[in-house]
Structure formats: structure tokens, C-alpha cells
Write a protein that holds these residues in place. Sequence first.
Motif, mmCIF file in Angstrom:
data_model
loop_
_atom_site.group_PDB
_atom_site.id
_atom_site.type_symbol
_atom_site.label_atom_id
_atom_site.label_comp_id
_atom_site.label_asym_id
_atom_site.label_seq_id
_atom_site.Cartn_x
_atom_site.Cartn_y
_atom_site.Cartn_z
ATOM 1 N N ARG A 182 0.833 -1.193 0.000
ATOM 2 C CA ARG A 182 0.000 0.000 0.000
ATOM 3 C C ARG A 182 0.872 1.250 0.000
ATOM 4 O O ARG A 182 1.838 1.353 0.740
ATOM 5 N N ALA A 183 0.535 2.205 -0.861
ATOM 6 C CA ALA A 183 1.317 3.443 -0.934
ATOM 7 C C ALA A 183 1.159 4.244 0.339
ATOM 8 O O ALA A 183 0.083 4.308 0.931
ATOM 9 N N ARG A 184 2.254 4.850 0.762
ATOM 10 C CA ARG A 184 2.210 5.687 1.956
ATOM 11 C C ARG A 184 1.704 7.084 1.621
ATOM 12 O O ARG A 184 1.954 7.590 0.532
ATOM 13 N N GLU A 200 1.168 3.646 -6.719
ATOM 14 C CA GLU A 200 1.195 4.346 -5.438
ATOM 15 C C GLU A 200 0.458 5.681 -5.525
ATOM 16 O O GLU A 200 -0.221 6.094 -4.576
ATOM 17 N N LEU A 201 0.576 6.367 -6.670
ATOM 18 C CA LEU A 201 -0.190 7.596 -6.866
ATOM 19 C C LEU A 201 -1.692 7.315 -6.816
ATOM 20 O O LEU A 201 -2.462 8.052 -6.201
ATOM 21 N N GLY A 202 -2.091 6.221 -7.477
ATOM 22 C CA GLY A 202 -3.499 5.870 -7.522
ATOM 23 C C GLY A 202 -4.068 5.485 -6.183
ATOM 24 O O GLY A 202 -5.279 5.583 -5.965
ATOM 25 N N TYR A 233 -3.348 13.292 -2.743
ATOM 26 C CA TYR A 233 -2.861 13.432 -4.113
ATOM 27 C C TYR A 233 -2.656 14.910 -4.463
ATOM 28 O O TYR A 233 -1.625 15.288 -5.046
ATOM 29 N N GLU A 234 -3.604 15.755 -4.105
ATOM 30 C CA GLU A 234 -3.478 17.186 -4.381
ATOM 31 C C GLU A 234 -2.314 17.784 -3.608
ATOM 32 O O GLU A 234 -1.565 18.628 -4.132
ATOM 33 N N ASP A 235 -2.128 17.359 -2.369
ATOM 34 C CA ASP A 235 -1.028 17.889 -1.573
ATOM 35 C C ASP A 235 0.315 17.418 -2.116
ATOM 36 O O ASP A 235 1.286 18.183 -2.138
ATOM 37 N N ARG A 243 0.387 18.095 -14.176
ATOM 38 C CA ARG A 243 -0.997 18.567 -14.336
ATOM 39 C C ARG A 243 -1.798 17.701 -15.304
ATOM 40 O O ARG A 243 -2.991 17.451 -15.108
ATOM 41 N N THR A 244 -1.150 17.205 -16.369
ATOM 42 C CA THR A 244 -1.846 16.415 -17.381
ATOM 43 C C THR A 244 -1.832 14.929 -17.082
ATOM 44 O O THR A 244 -2.497 14.150 -17.769
ATOM 45 N N GLY A 245 -1.028 14.518 -16.087
ATOM 46 C CA GLY A 245 -0.924 13.089 -15.774
ATOM 47 C C GLY A 245 0.055 12.356 -16.658
ATOM 48 O O GLY A 245 0.154 11.134 -16.586
ATOM 49 N N ALA A 246 0.838 13.070 -17.479
ATOM 50 C CA ALA A 246 1.826 12.404 -18.348
ATOM 51 C C ALA A 246 2.923 11.748 -17.517
ATOM 52 O O ALA A 246 3.426 10.672 -17.856
ATOM 53 N N GLU A 247 3.333 12.397 -16.450
ATOM 54 C CA GLU A 247 4.298 11.864 -15.483
ATOM 55 C C GLU A 247 5.657 11.510 -16.098
ATOM 56 O O GLU A 247 6.386 10.677 -15.584
ATOM 57 N N ARG A 248 6.007 12.154 -17.203
ATOM 58 C CA ARG A 248 7.327 11.987 -17.800
ATOM 59 C C ARG A 248 7.565 13.153 -18.748
ATOM 60 O O ARG A 248 6.627 13.873 -19.119
#
Length: 374
Positions: free
Chosen positions: A2-4, A45-47, A54-56, A330-335
Motif C-alpha cells: 500500500r502506498a504511503r 502508489e499515486l493511484g 494526491y493534491e497535496d 498537471r496532465t498526468g503524463a508523469e514523464r
Amino acid sequence: MRAREPDTTDKPHRLDNLTLARKEGWQRFVNTPARIPPEPLTRPELGALSDCAYEDYNRQRREWHANLGTIKTPQLAALHEDLWDIVDSNLQDGDKAKGAVAIDAFPGLGKTTSVLAFAREYHRREIAADGSQTREGHERWPVCRVGLTGNTGMLDFNRAMLSFFAHPGVSRGNAAQFAHRALDCVLACETRLLIVDDLHFLRWRNTSGVEISNHFKYIANEFPVTLLFVGVGLAARGLFSEGCTYEDAVIAQTGRRTTQLGMRPFAIDTDEGRREWRQLLLALEKRIVLADKHPGMLANELTDYLFVRSTGHIGSLMTLINRGCQRAIRTGAERLDGELLDRVKNDAASEKARQELAAAFDTRRLSTAVGKAG
């Protein structure tokens, strides 16, 4: 697993816009610890984060990428070595004028960033050696920084020095009175380094410029400080030249006592230059916090592209990386990749040179790869 939830209890202390103009702000700049990067998380983990977490987490990443910090490039290291030589050699007795330094280079090469990094190290060294108070019980301020504007005269310059020290006599007086008060502050606080930023804003060949040049000479003679000028096109403005007129001769006195230093852009016409560029991209890769970041994302896949977009100027590169990371989050591309960065606007100078430089890479006349002919 589980993601922290990201730890948000120790948020970084933001520096205000007047940080460098006041001694309290300067102290915060010097003593604020380096930012701690947000914990890297994978997509699963983001999900697993709650909406609030997530916003923080994204807020932490936005602030982190907007403040990636100073990278110790070869240009910065070389400049610091020269500055240490000059500043440490200016320990002459009071009857000798101290040599000044002028950092003269194009915009976007990291002049101010490098100078501030040096000044922070110098401030810390002096405080560690001698303490935060003088023998007489005054606050010790090893560094004072003054920024110029387009219409700065002697009165404005001296008032800016007094404002840095929070002197109560900043609101009333003439230029000479302000100068004497500034000297009192420098002596009482044992200031040894006076940074004059944006010197190119000064109009040298008008009455104000000659007055300021004379004032710099007065400071070099009477103040126990090393003057460190920072600007663009100082040589072209006549700071280091000697002419035939009285005004030229006055300004040349400043140049005679000033050591000119510069900063170069990254170049890829030699293997050494290409290695320096690669090391810069590798250092940046380590600092990026994106879920799909991977080794070589910048240094292998985007090396030519980033050179084209930045023209080898570290300021333009840092702007592009910062804005690219903001869009990727912001777009969720994450790269970062060429498709995403193509939609990110950079400074006007880089965008103007982009087309011509891209053509040189397309025709294989230029390459950032080590071992390729420049």
C-alpha cells in the motif's frame, strides 16, 4: 504494498520577493536548509492516494520543480575559484584600495545564481569563524547586496545600502549623509563583500553614471569591502575601457581596479563540452520527481532536443524543465518527452534560435553525443 501518504508536516519555508534586499531576508536565504524532494511514487502508489493526499503531493512537486536549486556546473565551479582568490586576497590594510570584480556575461548563463551561491558560502564561512556578533556587540553581516534600477543615482544607491541594514536614517538625508551612515553600518557589521547586481541598468555616460563611478571609487578607497558587480554587456558600456573625455577617464578608473570574469554557455564542439552537457542532464534527471521518470530520460532521449531548445544556456534549460514538469504533473503524463515539451513555451531568445539550431542537428552537423564530430 500500500502506498504511503506523503508527509506534509514539514513544509519548506518560502522566501519572500524582497529576500535579497534586506538583511533579515538575506539571513533566511543563507540559513534556510536545502529543500527535501517529495518521495518518488509509482503510478500504482499515486493511484492509492486519497484525493486530498494526491493534491497535496502534487503541490509539493510543483514547488520542488520550481525550486530545483543550484547545480554545480564546471562554469560555476570555475567562477567560485576565481572569486575565492580575489576576495581572500583583499585582506590588505586599510590604506590600500581593494580590487573589485565584475561578472559580465549574457543573460541566462547563471551569473546571479552563481554569485549568490558564492556569497552564501562566504557568509557562512565568516559567521562560522567569527560568530554572529562583533566584539562590540553589533550584528555581523559579512555580505551586503544592492540591486540597481535604470535611474539609480548616488542617493538611491546609498539609501539601498541603508535599507539592507535596516538603518533608521533611511528616510531623511542627502547622498553624502547616507554614504557616511552606510560606512558606519559596514564598519559596525564588519561587512566584507558588497554585491552590486544589475549594473547594466546604470547609464554610465550621463551625470548619474559618472557620479556612481566616482562613488564606487570612494567605496573602494574607504570601505573595507570587495565590490562585486554583476551585469550584462559591461565591457560594451565602457566599464573597462579608457577614452579621451573626462567622463571616459572617470569611468576607466573603475575598470582599472576591476577584474572581469565571465560565464560561458554550454558548448558541444568538443568531447569535453559534450560530457559537461551530459553531466548536467544527469544531475537534472536525479532531481525530477515524476512517476514515469527513468534513467536516460533527459541524458539519452532528450539530449539533442534540450540543447536545441535552450541553446546551451542553463537558465533557459531550467525554465523548460520546470515548465515541462509542471505540465507533466498537471496532465498526468508523469514523464518528459519531445511531444510534451513541444507544447511548452520557453524564453523568446531560445525560441528565436531554435529553428536554425534544429536544422544543424537534423543535418548531423551538430550532436551532443560524446565521440561525435562537432
